[in-house]
Design a protein around this motif. Structure first.
Motif, PDB file in Angstrom:
ATOM      1  N   ILE A  13      -8.776   4.076  -3.993  1.00  0.00           N
ATOM      2  CA  ILE A  13      -7.736   3.074  -4.209  1.00  0.00           C
ATOM      3  C   ILE A  13      -7.536   2.901  -5.701  1.00  0.00           C
ATOM      4  O   ILE A  13      -8.506   2.811  -6.461  1.00  0.00           O
ATOM      5  CB  ILE A  13      -8.124   1.734  -3.546  1.00  0.00           C
ATOM      6  N   SER A  50     -10.465  -1.021   1.679  1.00  0.00           N
ATOM      7  CA  SER A  50     -10.590   0.421   1.851  1.00  0.00           C
ATOM      8  C   SER A  50     -11.071   0.774   3.263  1.00  0.00           C
ATOM      9  O   SER A  50     -10.559   1.704   3.885  1.00  0.00           O
ATOM     10  CB  SER A  50     -11.565   0.981   0.809  1.00  0.00           C
ATOM     11  N   TYR A  67      -3.301   4.571  -2.505  1.00  0.00           N
ATOM     12  CA  TYR A  67      -4.507   5.104  -1.868  1.00  0.00           C
ATOM     13  C   TYR A  67      -4.331   6.607  -1.627  1.00  0.00           C
ATOM     14  O   TYR A  67      -3.217   7.101  -1.422  1.00  0.00           O
ATOM     15  CB  TYR A  67      -4.797   4.382  -0.550  1.00  0.00           C
ATOM     16  N   LEU A  76       0.847  -1.200   0.000  1.00  0.00           N
ATOM     17  CA  LEU A  76       0.000   0.000   0.000  1.00  0.00           C
ATOM     18  C   LEU A  76       0.878   1.244   0.000  1.00  0.00           C
ATOM     19  O   LEU A  76       1.723   1.413   0.881  1.00  0.00           O
ATOM     20  CB  LEU A  76      -0.915  -0.004   1.221  1.00  0.00           C
TER      21      LEU A  76
END
Length: 119
Positions: free
Chosen positions: A81, A64, A112, A38
């Motif tokens: 995202i 999310s 993100y 991420l």
């Protein structure tokens, strides 16, 4: 089921080629989970833990929601995202399918942010 129940802490060492199984539960877990990296974009807070083992059946929406809780975002704040810095996957899309199509080097890289960036 909570996302935090299905996400493990990041792996300390990269995964190696399959070895002789010493524990049956470990090998079956490896098949069910994928590594997700991420990365924050723009105004999104940076997560200290970037690499997570996520179940293949998890949806983008549940991922999310987990990120929002982990970052302690307000319920009024949106989270976007993106895959490959280009498109936003459908919220009901399984992470495992995204990994099969867009994963590389044994991991899926997702970006993100709190405002729309791409797509």
């Amino acid at each position: 089921m909570k996302m935090s129940d299905n996400v493990e802490s990041p792996m300390e060492t990269p995964k190696e080629e399959p070895q002789t199984p010493s524990d049956d539960s470990t090998t079956s877990d490896d098949k069910k989970k994928i590594d997700v990296l991420l990365k924050a974009v723009a105004d999104a807070p940076i997560m200290k833990t970037k690499k997570w083992a996520v179940e293949r059946g998890r949806t983008v929406q549940s991922l999310s929601q987990f990120i929002s809780r982990f970052l302690k975002l307000d319920t009024s704040e949106q989270l976007f995202i993106y895959v490959n810095q280009s498109f936003a996957p459908s919220p009901d899309q399984d992470v495992g399918v995204l990994f099969d199509c867009f994963g590389s080097d044994g991991k899926l890289i997702l970006h993100y942010c709190k405002s729309q960036a791409w797509g």
